[in-house]
Motif scaffolding. Structure first.
Motif, PDB file in Angstrom:
ATOM      1  N   UNK A   1       0.849  -1.118   0.102  1.00 35.79           N
ATOM      2  CA  UNK A   1      -0.036   0.065  -0.016  1.00 35.79           C
ATOM      3  C   UNK A   1       0.980   1.309  -0.125  1.00 35.79           C
ATOM      4  N   UNK A   2       2.003   0.914   0.420  1.00 32.19           N
ATOM      5  CA  UNK A   2       3.029   2.207   0.671  1.00 32.19           C
ATOM      6  C   UNK A   2       3.606   2.814  -0.736  1.00 32.19           C
ATOM      7  N   UNK A   3       3.369   4.344  -0.613  1.00 33.86           N
ATOM      8  CA  UNK A   3       3.972   4.964  -1.981  1.00 33.86           C
ATOM      9  C   UNK A   3       5.470   5.327  -1.478  1.00 33.86           C
ATOM     10  N   UNK A   4       5.903   5.758  -0.350  1.00 33.58           N
ATOM     11  CA  UNK A   4       7.078   6.032   0.209  1.00 33.58           C
ATOM     12  C   UNK A   4       7.113   5.740   1.767  1.00 33.58           C
ATOM     13  N   UNK A   5       8.033   5.045   2.144  1.00 31.99           N
ATOM     14  CA  UNK A   5       8.080   4.564   3.499  1.00 31.99           C
ATOM     15  C   UNK A   5       8.313   5.494   4.635  1.00 31.99           C
ATOM     16  N   UNK A   6       7.723   6.498   4.667  1.00 31.34           N
ATOM     17  CA  UNK A   6       8.278   7.795   5.574  1.00 31.34           C
ATOM     18  C   UNK A   6       6.887   8.141   6.405  1.00 31.34           C
ATOM     19  N   UNK A   7       7.097   8.731   7.412  1.00 35.98           N
ATOM     20  CA  UNK A   7       6.229   9.592   8.059  1.00 35.98           C
ATOM     21  C   UNK A   7       6.347  10.840   8.111  1.00 35.98           C
ATOM     22  N   UNK A   8       5.196  11.410   7.970  1.00 34.72           N
ATOM     23  CA  UNK A   8       5.296  13.001   7.771  1.00 34.72           C
ATOM     24  C   UNK A   8       3.976  13.757   8.709  1.00 34.72           C
ATOM     25  N   UNK A   9       3.970  15.069   8.405  1.00 32.83           N
ATOM     26  CA  UNK A   9       3.029  15.721   9.200  1.00 32.83           C
ATOM     27  C   UNK A   9       2.067  16.484   8.278  1.00 32.83           C
ATOM     28  N   UNK A  10       0.998  16.256   8.284  1.00 31.35           N
ATOM     29  CA  UNK A  10      -0.104  17.239   7.548  1.00 31.35           C
ATOM     30  C   UNK A  10      -1.168  17.681   8.227  1.00 31.35           C
ATOM     31  N   UNK A  11      -1.306  18.923   8.303  1.00 34.72           N
ATOM     32  CA  UNK A  11      -2.425  19.672   9.289  1.00 34.72           C
ATOM     33  C   UNK A  11      -2.062  19.349  10.778  1.00 34.72           C
ATOM     34  N   UNK A  12      -1.110  19.099  11.008  1.00 34.24           N
ATOM     35  CA  UNK A  12      -0.667  18.741  12.639  1.00 34.24           C
ATOM     36  C   UNK A  12      -0.741  17.552  12.993  1.00 34.24           C
ATOM     37  N   UNK A  13      -1.158  16.551  12.077  1.00 38.64           N
ATOM     38  CA  UNK A  13      -1.195  15.251  12.556  1.00 38.64           C
ATOM     39  C   UNK A  13      -0.312  14.386  11.575  1.00 38.64           C
ATOM     40  N   UNK A  14       0.269  13.046  12.230  1.00 40.85           N
ATOM     41  CA  UNK A  14       1.129  12.170  11.826  1.00 40.85           C
ATOM     42  C   UNK A  14       0.481  11.470  10.828  1.00 40.85           C
ATOM     43  N   UNK A  15       1.081  11.237   9.416  1.00 44.49           N
ATOM     44  CA  UNK A  15       0.533  10.592   8.491  1.00 44.49           C
ATOM     45  C   UNK A  15       1.449   9.791   7.865  1.00 44.49           C
ATOM     46  N   UNK A  16       1.040   8.743   6.836  1.00 44.36           N
ATOM     47  CA  UNK A  16       1.791   7.939   5.877  1.00 44.36           C
ATOM     48  C   UNK A  16       1.527   8.301   4.496  1.00 44.36           C
ATOM     49  N   UNK A  17       2.271   7.923   3.560  1.00 47.66           N
ATOM     50  CA  UNK A  17       2.014   8.214   2.290  1.00 47.66           C
ATOM     51  C   UNK A  17       1.616   6.783   1.578  1.00 47.66           C
ATOM     52  N   UNK A  18       0.521   6.706   0.875  1.00 48.24           N
ATOM     53  CA  UNK A  18       0.145   5.601   0.259  1.00 48.24           C
ATOM     54  C   UNK A  18      -0.391   5.679  -1.314  1.00 48.24           C
ATOM     55  N   UNK A  19      -0.390   4.691  -1.926  1.00 51.18           N
ATOM     56  CA  UNK A  19      -0.666   4.973  -3.650  1.00 51.18           C
ATOM     57  C   UNK A  19      -2.310   5.339  -3.475  1.00 51.18           C
ATOM     58  N   UNK A  20      -2.536   5.999  -4.535  1.00 46.87           N
ATOM     59  CA  UNK A  20      -4.115   6.533  -4.651  1.00 46.87           C
ATOM     60  C   UNK A  20      -4.996   5.215  -4.892  1.00 46.87           C
ATOM     61  N   UNK A  21      -4.422   4.297  -5.467  1.00 44.88           N
ATOM     62  CA  UNK A  21      -5.401   3.201  -5.711  1.00 44.88           C
ATOM     63  C   UNK A  21      -5.570   2.251  -4.638  1.00 44.88           C
ATOM     64  N   UNK A  22      -4.832   2.479  -3.452  1.00 43.50           N
ATOM     65  CA  UNK A  22      -5.067   1.662  -2.206  1.00 43.50           C
ATOM     66  C   UNK A  22      -6.078   2.023  -1.298  1.00 43.50           C
ATOM     67  N   UNK A  23      -6.885   2.855  -1.622  1.00 43.97           N
ATOM     68  CA  UNK A  23      -7.810   3.645  -0.771  1.00 43.97           C
ATOM     69  C   UNK A  23      -8.952   2.651  -0.200  1.00 43.97           C
ATOM     70  N   UNK A  24      -9.316   1.973  -1.361  1.00 43.50           N
ATOM     71  CA  UNK A  24     -10.288   1.051  -1.245  1.00 43.50           C
ATOM     72  C   UNK A  24     -10.156  -0.160  -0.269  1.00 43.50           C
ATOM     73  N   UNK A  25      -8.879  -0.643  -0.304  1.00 48.24           N
ATOM     74  CA  UNK A  25      -8.609  -1.749   0.504  1.00 48.24           C
ATOM     75  C   UNK A  25      -8.936  -1.606   2.027  1.00 48.24           C
ATOM     76  N   UNK A  26      -8.991  -0.423   2.564  1.00 52.11           N
ATOM     77  CA  UNK A  26      -9.220  -0.230   3.838  1.00 52.11           C
ATOM     78  C   UNK A  26      -9.646   1.146   4.094  1.00 52.11           C
ATOM     79  N   UNK A  27     -10.322   1.604   5.129  1.00 48.26           N
ATOM     80  CA  UNK A  27     -10.677   2.728   5.474  1.00 48.26           C
ATOM     81  C   UNK A  27      -9.426   3.863   5.975  1.00 48.26           C
ATOM     82  N   UNK A  28      -9.237   4.881   5.264  1.00 45.22           N
ATOM     83  CA  UNK A  28      -8.195   5.919   5.523  1.00 45.22           C
ATOM     84  C   UNK A  28      -8.910   7.281   5.731  1.00 45.22           C
ATOM     85  N   UNK A  29      -8.332   7.913   6.504  1.00 43.24           N
ATOM     86  CA  UNK A  29      -8.733   9.526   6.446  1.00 43.24           C
ATOM     87  C   UNK A  29      -7.604  10.239   5.676  1.00 43.24           C
ATOM     88  N   UNK A  30      -8.011  10.785   4.558  1.00 45.79           N
ATOM     89  CA  UNK A  30      -7.229  11.516   3.556  1.00 45.79           C
ATOM     90  C   UNK A  30      -6.873  12.795   4.219  1.00 45.79           C
TER      91      UNK A  30
END
Length: 791
Positions: free
Chosen positions: A185-214
């Motif tokens: 599922x992972x696009x790049x194996x790094x942890x980053x921060x978006x809008x003050x929250x810790x997130x991971x980067x995944x491929x756009x086609x992997x969203x349907x495999x489980x529920x994620x908050x984008x």
């Protein structure tokens, strides 16, 4: 009571005072000093001017010892004070500036208190508070060097940041575990921060495999930055902690801002003190770099080697002139471009600089009065808006000058009477001159008009001067020549430039007989002046050569006497060795003679003894001749004469000649009797006892009762070597006359002469104490000393 400002805007413009300040401000170390230099204005408060001069002299001594002065990290806090009043809180970067200014202020305070070359600057530095210790401590506790808020600024902030760090560490660990378990599922194996929250980067086609908050997506849309299921509660905790941390930081900044505003008065007072110090050091550095100093404040104008401060020092010709002793007005004449206007501007500008406490480019033995008002009429003041011609503008200004002129006014008028009909202009010029003479102001006037020249020559209260002009080269020398009116040289210049001679003669015919006669007189005066100058130069050259020859002769004479004494000493030493060897040989021979058994041996020993006795006699005669070779003859001995006692290696004075041929010598209180052959010329060529200060013998207290010794020695204007020679002789006289207290006048100047005199006094053990005179008796321009009592 004099007003504070002595020059109107026109005077400041005419003399280009602002250009001088722009040069001085370049020597300031920060904007505070630049602002203070820009605010300088000429004043007439004598006490304030004297105090400022003393401060700048101290600053010059500081720079000469320590090399430079800087306010370091000090910045102007006035804009931050304004911003703090207008906003709820300053940011961390602002408090970093405040902290640097506090540290810079404390550094300036410490430097000047510990290293100041006098009491004035250290007393000023002692008034610096840097806002007090509390705000300094609180800013350093909360703000780092880059303006960031420290995590441990307060216990609350430390607790919040520690808690957030713990939760974020737990979230990062879980996210990393999620990345490791779901690599597809992972696009790049790094942890980053978006809008003050810790997130991971995944491929756009992997969203349907489980529920994620984008929370965000890449520019191409191929990568999504998401928060996996189950991480929301902990990220919400981090967001809440971020809000709490931001609120705590705002509270800290508001508290620091409030404390800063409470110390506003202290910071603004420090700002004024630092501005004053930087301005003083800027003027001191300008003085050192431009070879400037302060003149003496007096009642007359005496400029020595004065240079215009806006002209390159290597190109300008120094001006030397005086006014005010017997004359209150000088009329300056000479050809165009000869330097009249520059000379007038130099006089006025140096007066403005002095009264603004800016050192002037002139010899320190110059003298200037303090003026209530300085008025000028220099340059073209044509005004289109007021419908005034050049002449009308000049006359309007002159009317104002006449109304303002009095005994405390300096007036500078350039090309008086120009701009209109020459005859009418000359008549008006004469009327203006008479009015200014009645006002008793100090006045300098430049002109080409012949009637004004005649008036100056005839009037006993007007001093004439001219700008020297070299007729051979058709060029001015820019030197001011006092006592001689100048010529315009128009006919000479025209002839040298090729104007037909017959036309020049025709032009001369248009002059009246009186004008022609006057020009001839001026021409004759100029020739006589140049002849006298050539004779003076020749006399100076001859005197210099004679001085050099005398010094060479004295050096050679001293060298000859030293060589002679060395040669005699070598021969005396050789004779002494011979006599000692002879004595030992004689003793040996006598002993051998007593123990010899044969008559032949005794006769041989006696023959050797006889030869040794004869050789010894010859050597003793030679020694006696050597001793008498440079002895003084009986005719040369007289009471009071200074001589050198060879047997004691000391100089002394003859006090008695006995009938038995003995001579009594007084060596600074010690009397000895010797024979004339023991006396030679004194070692010290000046016929004074040559004792160093630390070996000086205390004299008998009644030795010079009848001699009048002055209680004050003036060494102003002398070189250090010349002054110290006089001081040494003066101390001898004080000791011999038993005078306990005296004064030495050395002036202020750069301080070199003063420091040398005090350093010499410090090396004299018989000087009990010394120090500067009280301010009303000369201050640091006079050293008072006290001689120790004889033991």
């Amino acid at each position: 009571m004099f007003p504070s400002v002595v020059a109107i805007d026109k005077t400041l413009r005419d003399l280009e005072f602002d250009r001088v300040k722009s040069i001085v401000r370049q020597h300031a170390s920060c904007s505070l000093g630049e602002e203070a230099v820009d605010a300088l204005v000429p004043i007439s408060d004598a006490q304030a001017i004297a105090s400022a001069m003393d401060e700048i002299r101290e600053a010059m001594r500081f720079l000469s010892v320590h090399g430079r002065f800087s306010l370091g990290g000090v910045r102007d806090l006035a804009p931050l004070v304004t911003r703090a009043r207008e906003s709820s809180a300053l940011n961390g970067e602002a408090f970093a500036v405040i902290a640097a200014t506090i540290e810079g202020t404390l550094q300036v305070r410490e430097t000047l208190i510990e290293n100041a070359e006098g009491p004035l600057l250290s007393r000023i530095a002692e008034r610096l508070t840097a806002g007090g210790p509390s705000i300094r401590r609180n800013i350093h506790q909360a703000i780092d060097e880059r303006g960031g808020i420290r995590d441990d600024a307060t216990p609350e902030l430390s607790q919040l940041t520690r808690k957030r760090r713990t939760i974020e560490g737990r979230i990062e660990s879980k996210l990393q575990h999620f990345i490791d378990r779901n690599p597809e599922l992972i696009s790049e194996p790094v942890i980053s921060r978006r809008r003050g929250r810790l997130v991971i980067s995944i491929r756009s086609g992997a969203v349907g495999s489980m529920e994620f908050i984008v929370h965000d997506r890449s520019a191409t849309g191929q990568t999504l930055y998401v928060e996996p299921p189950g991480f929301v509660p902990e990220n919400n905790q981090v967001s809440q902690l971020d809000n709490d941390i931001r609120e705590e930081i705002r509270r800290i900044l508001r508290a620091l801002t409030h404390e800063f505003l409470e110390a506003e008065t202290a910071f603004l007072r420090d700002r004024a003190i630092l501005s004053h110090l930087d301005s003083s050091f800027a003027r001191a550095d300008y003085a050192i770099q431009a070879r400037c100093d302060f003149p003496e404040i007096g009642s007359v104008i005496k400029l020595r080697q004065a240079r215009h401060p806006l002209i390159d020092a290597d190109a300008v010709v120094p001006v030397t002139l005086s006014l005010g002793e017997r004359s209150r007005m000088m009329v300056l004449t000479g050809p165009n471009t000869g330097g009249k206007t520059v000379s007038l501007k130099t006089i006025g500008l140096l007066a403005l600089m002095t009264q603004a406490a800016i050192p002037i480019p002139a010899s320190p033995d110059s003298e200037l009065p303090l003026f209530r008002s300085i008025r000028t009429d220099i340059g073209d003041e044509q005004s289109i808006s007021q419908n005034l011609s050049t002449f009308s503008a000049h006359m309007t200004n002159i009317v104002s000058v006449l109304a303002d002129a009095d005994v405390d006014t300096l007036v500078l008028l350039d090309e008086l009477g120009a701009g209109t009909d020459p005859q009418e202009g000359a008549a008006l010029g004469l009327s203006v001159i008479e009015a200014l003479l009645e006002s008793n102001a100090l006045v300098f006037v430049s002109t080409h008009l012949t009637p004004l020249k005649y008036f100056a020559i005839r009037h006993p209260e007007v001093k004439t001067a001219s700008m020297e002009f070299d007729i051979k080269t058709l060029s001015p020398t820019f030197r001011v020549v006092e006592g001689v009116p100048g010529r315009s040289n128009a006919f000479i210049i025209a002839q040298r430039l090729g104007f037909p001679l017959e036309r020049i003669e025709r032009a001369r015919s248009f002059l009246s007989q009186g004008e022609i006669r006057a020009e001839d007189i001026l021409d004759e005066l100029e020739r006589e002046r140049q002849a006298m100058r050539a004779q003076r130069q020749a006399a100076d050259h001859d005197r210099s050569e004679a001085t050099a020859l005398r010094e060479t002769y004295e050096r050679r004479l001293i060298a000859f006497e030293q060589e002679k004494e060395a040669a005699l000493s070598d021969r005396f030493r050789a004779l002494d060795v011979f006599l000692r060897d002879s004595q030992r040989r004689l003793e040996t021979l006598l002993a051998s003679t007593q123990h010899s058994e044969s008559d032949d041996a005794r006769r041989e020993h006696l023959r050797e003894i006889s030869q040794l006795r004869e050789e010894t006699r010859k050597r003793q005669e030679e020694a006696q001749q050597l001793r008498h070779s440079d002895s003084l003859s009986t005719d040369e001995l007289e009471i009071g004469k200074t001589v050198h006692v060879r047997s004691l290696a000391s100089d002394g004075r003859i006090v008695q000649l006995t009938p038995k041929g003995k001579v009594t010598i007084d060596m600074d209180g010690i009397r000895v009797q010797t024979v004339p052959t023991d006396l030679i010329a004194p070692r010290n060529r000046s016929n004074k006892t040559n004792l160093s200060p630390k070996k000086r013998v205390q004299p008998h207290p009644k030795r010079l009762q009848g001699k009048q010794i002055p209680l004050e020695l003036n060494v102003m204007g002398l070189t250090v070597n010349e002054a110290l020679r006089l001081v040494e002789e003066y101390l001898d006289q004080l000791l011999l006359a038993d005078i306990r207290k005296a004064r030495i006048l050395h002036g202020k100047g750069t301080g070199a002469l003063r420091d040398a005199v005090q350093s010499y006094l410090g090396s004299c053990r018989f000087v009990a104490s010394y120090g500067f005179a009280p301010p009303n008796l000369g201050g640091d321009g006079v050293t008072e000393l006290e001689i120790a009592e004889s033991s």
